[in-house]
Design a protein around this motif. Structure first.
Motif, PDB file in Angstrom:
ATOM      1  N   ASN A  38      -9.348  -3.592 -17.724  1.00  0.00           N
ATOM      2  CA  ASN A  38      -8.293  -2.997 -16.899  1.00  0.00           C
ATOM      3  C   ASN A  38      -7.959  -1.596 -17.397  1.00  0.00           C
ATOM      4  OD1 ASN A  38      -6.826  -3.428 -19.216  1.00  0.00           O
ATOM      5  ND2 ASN A  38      -5.305  -4.761 -18.275  1.00  0.00           N
ATOM      6  N   THR A  99      -2.549   9.400  -9.341  1.00  0.00           N
ATOM      7  CA  THR A  99      -2.894   8.007  -9.110  1.00  0.00           C
ATOM      8  C   THR A  99      -3.873   7.945  -7.950  1.00  0.00           C
ATOM      9  OG1 THR A  99      -1.029   7.692  -7.599  1.00  0.00           O
ATOM     10  CG2 THR A  99      -0.667   7.072  -9.912  1.00  0.00           C
ATOM     11  N   SER A 101      -4.764   4.836  -5.602  1.00  0.00           N
ATOM     12  CA  SER A 101      -4.316   3.455  -5.415  1.00  0.00           C
ATOM     13  C   SER A 101      -4.885   2.827  -4.155  1.00  0.00           C
ATOM     14  CB  SER A 101      -2.786   3.402  -5.364  1.00  0.00           C
ATOM     15  OG  SER A 101      -2.299   4.181  -4.302  1.00  0.00           O
ATOM     16  N   THR A 172      -2.363   0.117 -16.321  1.00  0.00           N
ATOM     17  CA  THR A 172      -3.601  -0.640 -16.167  1.00  0.00           C
ATOM     18  C   THR A 172      -4.174  -0.410 -14.769  1.00  0.00           C
ATOM     19  OG1 THR A 172      -2.396  -2.596 -15.435  1.00  0.00           O
ATOM     20  CG2 THR A 172      -2.876  -2.419 -17.796  1.00  0.00           C
ATOM     21  N   PHE A 173      -5.455  -0.728 -14.660  1.00  0.00           N
ATOM     22  CA  PHE A 173      -6.193  -0.550 -13.418  1.00  0.00           C
ATOM     23  C   PHE A 173      -6.665  -1.902 -12.899  1.00  0.00           C
ATOM     24  CE2 PHE A 173      -6.415   3.421 -15.657  1.00  0.00           C
ATOM     25  CZ  PHE A 173      -6.181   4.359 -14.667  1.00  0.00           C
ATOM     26  N   SER A 174      -6.803  -1.995 -11.596  1.00  0.00           N
ATOM     27  CA  SER A 174      -7.273  -3.227 -10.956  1.00  0.00           C
ATOM     28  C   SER A 174      -8.767  -3.401 -11.199  1.00  0.00           C
ATOM     29  CB  SER A 174      -6.999  -3.157  -9.452  1.00  0.00           C
ATOM     30  OG  SER A 174      -7.898  -2.243  -8.838  1.00  0.00           O
ATOM     31  N   SER A 179      -5.048   2.118  -9.328  1.00  0.00           N
ATOM     32  CA  SER A 179      -3.714   1.801  -9.846  1.00  0.00           C
ATOM     33  C   SER A 179      -2.670   2.613  -9.095  1.00  0.00           C
ATOM     34  CB  SER A 179      -3.625   2.120 -11.341  1.00  0.00           C
ATOM     35  OG  SER A 179      -2.323   1.884 -11.816  1.00  0.00           O
TER      36      SER A 179
END
Length: 187
Positions: A38, A99, A101, A172-174, A179
């Motif tokens: 993540n 970001t 997202s 954190t990142f998906s 994110s």
């Protein structure tokens, strides 16, 4: 987020760039899932706010250890003929951050009908009357078309660019490298 790897799709007379980007993002998602990472984010250099597709350039962001671990998987198997991959590079100084997202749009009337039938126990005909085919929402954000690993449904992964920021924000990142709170360097 002091390192990055550039992946640039090569022109291919047999496959459109959008199809290749879809495949690249699918492979990345599987690799991030398998690694349970993540801490790797993505960006699409050259992507503008009014683009309809994600372009031909994918950039992976992370620290040296995270990107080395991802590279050791050979996750690009089957894509090597379609993509140029840089070595791990150092992020230039003085860059902005943003970001990148995911935006989930409930654009499928069929999905909404299934949910209505399941939740309220109504017939398919009644659900069709309540939610006509033209009831789907429209989204003008750039997207990739992917297939879900779990159920196998095809869906659109819509991507939104956040505002440019002077300072990075941690987070954190998906499993897609996206994110709503953590930023990636933008250059």
């Amino acid at each position: 987020m002091d390192r990055y790897i550039d992946l640039k799709l090569r022109p291919d007379p047999e496959f459109p760039q959008t199809l290749l980007m879809n495949a690249l993002l699918t492979k990345l998602h599987r690799a991030l899932h398998d690694l349970r990472r993540n801490d790797i984010g993505i960006s699409f250099p050259g992507l503008s706010q009014n683009a309809r597709n994600l372009g031909e350039h994918l950039r992976l962001h992370g620290n040296d250890q995270a990107l080395s671990r991802l590279s050791s998987l050979d996750w690009l198997l089957g894509m090597r003929d379609h993509v140029d991959v840089s070595e791990t590079l150092i992020v230039p100084e003085g860059v902005k951050h943003r970001t990148i997202s995911r935006v989930q749009v409930d654009s499928s009337p069929e999905r909404a009908r299934r949910r209505l039938i399941k939740r309220h126990g109504i017939s398919e005909e009644e659900a069709r009357e309540r939610i006509p085919d033209n009831a789907g929402k429209r989204c003008d954000l750039p997207f990739a078309t992917l297939r879900s690993n779990g159920g196998g449904q095809v869906f659109r992964l819509f991507v939104r660019l956040g505002p440019l920021l002077e300072e990075p924000h941690q987070g954190t990142f998906s499993g897609y490298g996206l994110s709503g709170t953590a930023t990636v360097p933008w250059f």
